[in-house]
Write an enzyme that holds these catalytic residues in place. Sequence first.
Site: not given
Length: 194
Positions: A77-78
Amino acid sequence: MLKDKLKNYKIILASGSPRRQQFFNDLDLDFEIRLKNIEEIYPDNLQGVEITNFLAELKANAFDGEIKANEILIASDTIVWLNNKALGKPKDYDDAFAILKSLSNATHDVITSVCFKTIKKTETIFEVTKVTFSELSDDTIRYYLDNYKPFDKAGAYGIQEWIGLIGITRIDGSYTNVVGLPTEKVYNYLSNYN
């Protein structure tokens, strides 16, 4: 090289991101894509890397009970972190415009967490990169949104696209992290996997 080391394992990438999939191809890894529809909601009290760690683990844990003995599942996840606030993917055009306006003439963090899950253990690593934009005019932002439609990207931009070429004045840390995956950390983790 790494492919030989991991020949007894099956790598599963739990990501629909074309950029992450391309990175895995570029790392010369054999992998399979498995996706689950996850509602990406996190507790309000989480800050920065706590958010990406939580969401990467949430995505990986969705596969509990489905991972086989020789499989390594990788979820990621970013977020873009600016003024103690997480900027995810824009909801629509106006939201994307507002996000890019807030990034204009400012430095933000791009934080990516990567969760590795097997039947025996779950481990999460992360990377933080500082990115500085020059001042972006409204016309520049509109041109980018109209022509590149970055609505699937955290922070409403892709560093590898036009906006990165003309608007980013400085980057401190991992470039690939800003694209969506800290490839050097992923490669090192898998190289030392046992």
